[in-house]
Design a protein around this motif. Structure first.
Motif, PDB file in Angstrom:
ATOM      1  N   LYS A 377      10.379  29.575  35.819  1.00  0.00           N
ATOM      2  CA  LYS A 377       9.499  30.345  34.935  1.00  0.00           C
ATOM      3  C   LYS A 377       9.081  29.527  33.821  1.00  0.00           C
ATOM      4  CE  LYS A 377      11.523  34.321  36.896  1.00  0.00           C
ATOM      5  NZ  LYS A 377      12.017  33.568  38.104  1.00  0.00           N
ATOM      6  N   VAL A 378       8.567  28.505  34.149  1.00  0.00           N
ATOM      7  CA  VAL A 378       7.799  27.619  33.271  1.00  0.00           C
ATOM      8  C   VAL A 378       6.321  27.855  33.705  1.00  0.00           C
ATOM      9  CG1 VAL A 378       7.068  25.551  32.447  1.00  0.00           C
ATOM     10  CG2 VAL A 378       9.660  26.066  32.421  1.00  0.00           C
ATOM     11  N   ASN A 379       5.395  28.104  32.619  1.00  0.00           N
ATOM     12  CA  ASN A 379       4.027  28.137  32.985  1.00  0.00           C
ATOM     13  C   ASN A 379       2.976  27.174  32.051  1.00  0.00           C
ATOM     14  OD1 ASN A 379       3.548  29.451  30.551  1.00  0.00           O
ATOM     15  ND2 ASN A 379       3.788  31.561  31.563  1.00  0.00           N
ATOM     16  N   LYS A 380       1.744  27.362  32.240  1.00  0.00           N
ATOM     17  CA  LYS A 380       1.038  26.291  31.557  1.00  0.00           C
ATOM     18  C   LYS A 380       0.961  26.496  29.714  1.00  0.00           C
ATOM     19  CE  LYS A 380      -2.418  25.509  35.265  1.00  0.00           C
ATOM     20  NZ  LYS A 380      -3.784  25.635  35.643  1.00  0.00           N
ATOM     21  N   VAL A 381       1.036  27.746  29.554  1.00  0.00           N
ATOM     22  CA  VAL A 381       1.169  28.350  28.224  1.00  0.00           C
ATOM     23  C   VAL A 381       2.436  27.514  27.455  1.00  0.00           C
ATOM     24  CG1 VAL A 381       1.262  30.133  26.713  1.00  0.00           C
ATOM     25  CG2 VAL A 381       0.000  30.191  28.827  1.00  0.00           C
ATOM     26  N   ASP A 382       3.703  27.838  28.410  1.00  0.00           N
ATOM     27  CA  ASP A 382       4.740  27.342  27.880  1.00  0.00           C
ATOM     28  C   ASP A 382       4.663  25.689  27.606  1.00  0.00           C
ATOM     29  OD1 ASP A 382       6.088  29.587  28.223  1.00  0.00           O
ATOM     30  OD2 ASP A 382       6.483  29.264  30.277  1.00  0.00           O
ATOM     31  N   ILE A 383       4.162  25.138  28.486  1.00  0.00           N
ATOM     32  CA  ILE A 383       3.749  23.691  28.368  1.00  0.00           C
ATOM     33  C   ILE A 383       2.971  23.111  27.001  1.00  0.00           C
ATOM     34  CG2 ILE A 383       3.062  21.426  29.511  1.00  0.00           C
ATOM     35  CD1 ILE A 383       3.936  22.767  32.101  1.00  0.00           C
ATOM     36  N   VAL A 384       1.956  23.946  27.070  1.00  0.00           N
ATOM     37  CA  VAL A 384       0.898  23.713  25.609  1.00  0.00           C
ATOM     38  C   VAL A 384       1.658  23.940  24.479  1.00  0.00           C
ATOM     39  CG1 VAL A 384      -0.922  24.370  24.473  1.00  0.00           C
ATOM     40  CG2 VAL A 384      -1.344  24.279  27.117  1.00  0.00           C
ATOM     41  N   GLY A 385       2.540  25.108  24.496  1.00  0.00           N
ATOM     42  CA  GLY A 385       3.258  25.251  23.350  1.00  0.00           C
ATOM     43  C   GLY A 385       4.405  24.139  23.143  1.00  0.00           C
ATOM     44  N   PHE A 386       5.092  23.662  24.074  1.00  0.00           N
ATOM     45  CA  PHE A 386       6.023  22.826  23.935  1.00  0.00           C
ATOM     46  C   PHE A 386       5.350  21.487  23.356  1.00  0.00           C
ATOM     47  CE2 PHE A 386       8.062  19.192  25.861  1.00  0.00           C
ATOM     48  CZ  PHE A 386       9.572  19.119  25.314  1.00  0.00           C
ATOM     49  N   LEU A 387       4.344  21.187  23.861  1.00  0.00           N
ATOM     50  CA  LEU A 387       3.572  19.712  23.477  1.00  0.00           C
ATOM     51  C   LEU A 387       2.984  19.652  21.927  1.00  0.00           C
ATOM     52  CD1 LEU A 387       2.172  18.699  26.887  1.00  0.00           C
ATOM     53  CD2 LEU A 387       4.106  17.752  26.097  1.00  0.00           C
ATOM     54  N   GLU A 397      -5.767  17.242  22.718  1.00  0.00           N
ATOM     55  CA  GLU A 397      -5.141  16.114  23.343  1.00  0.00           C
ATOM     56  C   GLU A 397      -4.555  16.193  24.428  1.00  0.00           C
ATOM     57  OE1 GLU A 397      -4.788  13.808  18.786  1.00  0.00           O
ATOM     58  OE2 GLU A 397      -3.044  15.298  19.448  1.00  0.00           O
ATOM     59  N   ILE A 398      -4.439  17.537  24.889  1.00  0.00           N
ATOM     60  CA  ILE A 398      -3.742  18.104  26.080  1.00  0.00           C
ATOM     61  C   ILE A 398      -4.891  18.156  27.097  1.00  0.00           C
ATOM     62  CG2 ILE A 398      -2.147  19.515  27.121  1.00  0.00           C
ATOM     63  CD1 ILE A 398      -1.245  20.274  24.328  1.00  0.00           C
ATOM     64  N   GLY A 399      -4.747  17.451  28.381  1.00  0.00           N
ATOM     65  CA  GLY A 399      -5.597  17.843  29.308  1.00  0.00           C
ATOM     66  C   GLY A 399      -5.317  18.751  30.620  1.00  0.00           C
ATOM     67  N   LEU A 400      -5.541  18.508  31.648  1.00  0.00           N
ATOM     68  CA  LEU A 400      -5.263  19.515  32.969  1.00  0.00           C
ATOM     69  C   LEU A 400      -3.637  19.449  33.018  1.00  0.00           C
ATOM     70  CD1 LEU A 400      -6.895  20.734  35.033  1.00  0.00           C
ATOM     71  CD2 LEU A 400      -6.300  18.973  36.432  1.00  0.00           C
ATOM     72  N   ILE A 401      -3.229  20.699  33.360  1.00  0.00           N
ATOM     73  CA  ILE A 401      -1.942  20.966  33.604  1.00  0.00           C
ATOM     74  C   ILE A 401      -1.981  21.497  34.982  1.00  0.00           C
ATOM     75  CG2 ILE A 401       0.416  22.304  33.072  1.00  0.00           C
ATOM     76  CD1 ILE A 401      -0.891  22.287  29.956  1.00  0.00           C
TER      77      ILE A 401
END
Length: 440
Positions: A377-387, A397-401
């Motif tokens: 249940k992890v999506n791109k928004v979760d990853i951007v928020g985490f980073l 500073e975050i590119g393609l996910i």
């Protein structure tokens, strides 16, 4: 369409497309009139939507069985079509079946029959024999890139699949070439053929050749890439061993490259393509596996390190560049005992390498591997928020996910990679402890 909860307008909006092109409109119309349609159209012209919309027209939201089967020659193409179908937001369940990962995962997905199944011939046959796929309700079959499936020797598997589909009413075949004869077992009767392959498709493509002094061409290839600079480039070899050898030698000489072929594990393939897509590497060394179905935009150069065995292979390799309105260049490296194939001699122009070369600028991105994906249940928004939160990165500073089922890849500015890696170690995404590292 037999589900009123979505419209063509909604689908196009979800896909961020303003309007259908001529080929897609013609396909919709032809599929309304005929049970057997052969759609010939250039790579990158939107064939996927050209067959998915007619398939969608035939699906019944109240039918709990599998209704359509889409057969493709490679797992990458299967995953790409699945992504497009899911992005359309129709509410119909779809699943992918392909070799290289756990069959049990697919078996679980097939317990509640998906309306649409997309898969490669070998894995589909396996599921049909094990009765994981119930073929009785399947009325629509798509053979996408059918010429490639035949070329790869899938005749026996395709014949078995066709024989299993007793309720078949509709057949849609697609290809980027009209050079292949359709076998009798496909059962096409009075097909409507839509041929959108035009001579104009090559206008944006420049074809050049380069003569190499050395028989193995490696020094020539290295110097050529240095001359071309830090641009997105695919190098085609004819054998897996040559792919790995060529890639290793490019890296030893200071270039950043990745390789890709059919004997790799799925995660290795995904990592290589992810790095190439997101700009962590601008060079992909590969076999003809990458000549079909890979949707990677903005590829500037195709280098034929080994000459293609057929004109058809040459066309498909070159189809990775000069897509839609973009321009591109195909370069053939000719060894001392080789000559330019007859089918390219008229249009190809010679190039020479400069005496002095320097290494191109290194890519500004690196790729992180994260051991969590869609199934967590992890999506791109979760990853951007985490980073941005835990890794203290700015959005730019975050590119393609890319989020896969069980893992994800994300491009990070190389200058921030080591600091970010230290900050996010032992942190959790959605309360789950994940492994994060530089992608291998």
């Amino acid at each position: 369409m037999q589900n009123e909860s979505y419209t063509l307008t909604n689908i196009l909006s979800a896909l961020k497309i303003d309007a259908l092109n001529e080929m897609q409109l013609a396909s919709i119309e032809a599929n309304k009139q005929a049970d057997n349609v052969v759609l010939l159209s250039a790579t990158g012209s939107g064939k996927t939507l050209g067959f998915l919309l007619p398939v969608l027209d035939l699906l019944d939201i109240n039918n709990p069985t599998t209704q359509a089967l889409i057969v493709v020659p490679s797992r990458e193409l299967a995953l790409q079509i699945e992504q497009v179908f899911k992005s359309m937001g129709t509410g119909f369940k779809v699943t992918c079946c392909y070799g290289g990962h756990l069959r049990e995962t697919e078996e679980n997905n097939l317990i509640e029959a998906p309306a649409v199944i997309i898969g490669t011939p070998g894995r589909l046959c396996d599921h049909l024999r094990r009765e994981n796929i119930k073929p009785d309700g399947i009325h629509t079959l798509v053979l996408d890139e059918f010429d490639k499936s035949l070329e790869l020797g899938f005749q026996e598997e395709l014949a078995f699949i066709l024989h299993s589909l007793k309720s078949l009413k509709k057949r849609i075949l697609t290809s980027a070439t009209d050079a292949v004869e359709i076998p009798e077992f496909v059962g096409l009767t009075e097909p409507v053929e839509l041929n959108f392959i035009t001579e104009d498709t090559s206008k944006a493509l420049a074809i050049q050749y380069l003569e190499s002094d050395g028989k193995d061409k490696l020094d020539t290839l290295f110097r050529l890439i240095c001359m071309l600079g830090n641009r997105s480039t695919i190098v085609f070899c004819n054998h897996r061993e040559a792919v790995e050898r060529t890639n290793n030698l490019l890296k030893e000489n200071g270039l950043v490259s990745v390789f890709y072929h059919g004997a790799m594990e799925q995660q290795e393939r995904d990592a290589a393509l992810g790095k190439f897509r997101n700009g962590s590497s601008n060079i992909l060394v590969t076999t003809d596996l990458a000549a079909r179905g890979l949707d990677i935009p903005h590829i500037r150069y195709i280098i034929h390190y080994h000459l293609p065995n057929t004109e058809d292979t040459f066309t498909h390799r070159n189809g990775r560049t000069a897509r839609m309105d973009a321009s591109g260049t195909a370069i053939l490296i000719i060894g001392p005992e080789e000559k330019l194939p007859a089918y390219v001699s008229e249009e190809a122009t010679p190039i020479t390498l400069p005496d002095e070369i320097e290494l191109p600028e290194k890519p500004k991105w690196t790729t992180f591997f994260i051991s969590a994906g869609k199934k967590d249940k992890v999506n791109k928004v979760d990853i951007v928020g985490f980073l941005t939160n835990k890794g203290q990165l700015k959005k730019e500073e975050i590119g393609l996910i890319e989020v896969k089922d069980f893992f994800s890849f994300v491009a990070i500015r190389k200058s921030k990679a080591s600091t970010t890696l230290q900050l996010v170690q032992n942190e959790k995404i959605k309360n789950k402890k994940v492994k994060i590292d530089i992608a291998k």
